[in-house]
Design a protein around this motif. Sequence first.
Motif, short mmCIF file in Angstrom:
data_model
loop_
_atom_site.label_atom_id
_atom_site.label_comp_id
_atom_site.label_asym_id
_atom_site.label_seq_id
_atom_site.Cartn_x
_atom_site.Cartn_y
_atom_site.Cartn_z
N VAL A 131 52.12 34.25 33.25
CA VAL A 131 52.84 35.46 32.89
C VAL A 131 53.61 35.93 34.11
N ASN A 132 54.93 35.99 33.98
CA ASN A 132 55.81 36.56 35.00
C ASN A 132 57.00 37.14 34.27
N GLY A 133 58.19 36.60 34.43
CA GLY A 133 59.35 37.05 33.67
C GLY A 133 59.36 36.48 32.26
N ALA A 134 58.34 35.71 31.94
CA ALA A 134 58.16 35.11 30.62
C ALA A 134 56.66 34.92 30.43
N ILE A 135 56.28 34.50 29.22
CA ILE A 135 54.89 34.11 28.96
C ILE A 135 54.95 32.66 28.51
N ASN A 136 54.49 31.78 29.40
CA ASN A 136 54.56 30.34 29.16
C ASN A 136 53.16 29.79 28.97
N GLY A 137 53.01 28.94 27.96
CA GLY A 137 51.71 28.38 27.65
C GLY A 137 51.62 26.90 27.97
N TYR A 138 50.42 26.47 28.36
CA TYR A 138 50.13 25.07 28.68
C TYR A 138 48.89 24.66 27.92
N GLU A 139 49.04 23.68 27.03
CA GLU A 139 47.93 23.17 26.25
C GLU A 139 47.55 21.79 26.78
N LEU A 193 43.91 15.44 18.39
CA LEU A 193 45.01 16.34 18.04
C LEU A 193 44.68 17.14 16.79
N GLU A 194 43.43 17.09 16.35
CA GLU A 194 43.00 17.71 15.10
C GLU A 194 43.30 19.21 15.02
N ARG A 195 43.05 19.95 16.10
CA ARG A 195 43.25 21.41 16.09
C ARG A 195 44.70 21.82 16.37
N LEU A 196 45.52 20.88 16.81
CA LEU A 196 46.87 21.23 17.26
C LEU A 196 47.74 21.89 16.20
N THR A 206 57.77 29.62 26.18
CA THR A 206 57.78 28.15 26.21
C THR A 206 56.35 27.67 26.07
N VAL A 207 56.19 26.44 25.58
CA VAL A 207 54.88 25.78 25.50
C VAL A 207 55.07 24.36 26.03
N THR A 208 54.12 23.92 26.85
CA THR A 208 54.10 22.55 27.33
C THR A 208 52.73 21.96 27.04
N VAL A 209 52.72 20.78 26.44
CA VAL A 209 51.48 20.04 26.22
C VAL A 209 51.34 19.04 27.37
N LEU A 210 50.19 19.08 28.03
CA LEU A 210 49.87 18.11 29.08
C LEU A 210 48.90 17.14 28.44
N THR A 211 49.29 15.88 28.34
CA THR A 211 48.52 14.98 27.51
C THR A 211 48.41 13.57 28.05
N ASP A 221 55.19 14.36 15.95
CA ASP A 221 55.15 14.69 14.53
C ASP A 221 54.52 16.07 14.28
N ILE A 222 53.86 16.63 15.28
CA ILE A 222 53.12 17.88 15.11
C ILE A 222 53.82 19.07 15.74
N ILE A 223 54.43 18.88 16.89
CA ILE A 223 54.97 20.03 17.64
C ILE A 223 56.47 20.20 17.39
N PRO A 224 56.96 21.44 17.54
CA PRO A 224 58.41 21.66 17.40
C PRO A 224 59.19 21.06 18.56
N GLU A 225 60.47 20.88 18.34
CA GLU A 225 61.34 20.26 19.34
C GLU A 225 61.44 21.06 20.63
N TRP A 226 61.21 22.37 20.58
CA TRP A 226 61.36 23.20 21.78
C TRP A 226 60.16 23.11 22.72
N TRP A 227 59.06 22.55 22.27
CA TRP A 227 57.90 22.39 23.15
C TRP A 227 58.17 21.29 24.17
N GLY A 228 57.63 21.47 25.37
CA GLY A 228 57.69 20.43 26.38
C GLY A 228 56.49 19.51 26.26
N VAL A 229 56.66 18.29 26.75
CA VAL A 229 55.56 17.31 26.76
C VAL A 229 55.51 16.70 28.16
N THR A 230 54.34 16.76 28.76
CA THR A 230 54.12 16.17 30.08
C THR A 230 52.94 15.21 29.99
#
Length: 191
Positions: free
Chosen positions: A46-54, A62-65, A78-83, A93-102
């Motif tokens: 949390v700063n100038g935005a609220i960004n999430g990291y899953e 990925l059952e709960r995703l 923003t949301v970024t999945v670290l996987t 197939d599960i997440i929207p296009e705007w999510w990041g993936v790392t």
Amino acid sequence: MKTRDIDIRTSLHYMLQKEHENESDTIILDELGLCQGDARIDVAVVNGAINGYEIKSESDTLERLPRQREAYNRVFDTVTVLTASRFIEGLEDIIPEWWGVTRAEMKDDGKVEFLTYRQPQQNPNIDPLALAQLLWRDEAITILKERGLHKGLLSKPRQILWNALAQNLELRDLQDAVRKTLKARKRWRDH
């Protein structure tokens, strides 16, 4: 070596602390509850935005995703999945296009390396009510009072207070108020 949640989380905290070390108004939170407990994000910044990291380590599924996705989509800028690499194709197939993936890979020295697969983009559909639900009752009252919107609401339950905030504040104003309140909160586990 297989990645574990704790390995990824430790490396993520280290990276985020380095990235934000000169920003006194940035807080890094573990297990931030969303939508009245419907979901928890592993790490939030949390700063100038609220960004999430899953985090989805090799020992996860990925059952709960899909359920998590619904809550995250309502709140985070923003949301970024670290996987683990084995989940990357299934994630798309599960997440929207705007999510990041790392991709999080365990190196031979026991450290986790992060490789950006897809940069996160701005969330196009933040839900004002879900955002307001991050506030405790007394915090919601304070924001309503600051804007002269508290008349007749002081004894109401928090759901009504959240609705009042969501309906009466512009999204940008609500986002600013929620971020400011979260950053000023002293005791996180009191409510």
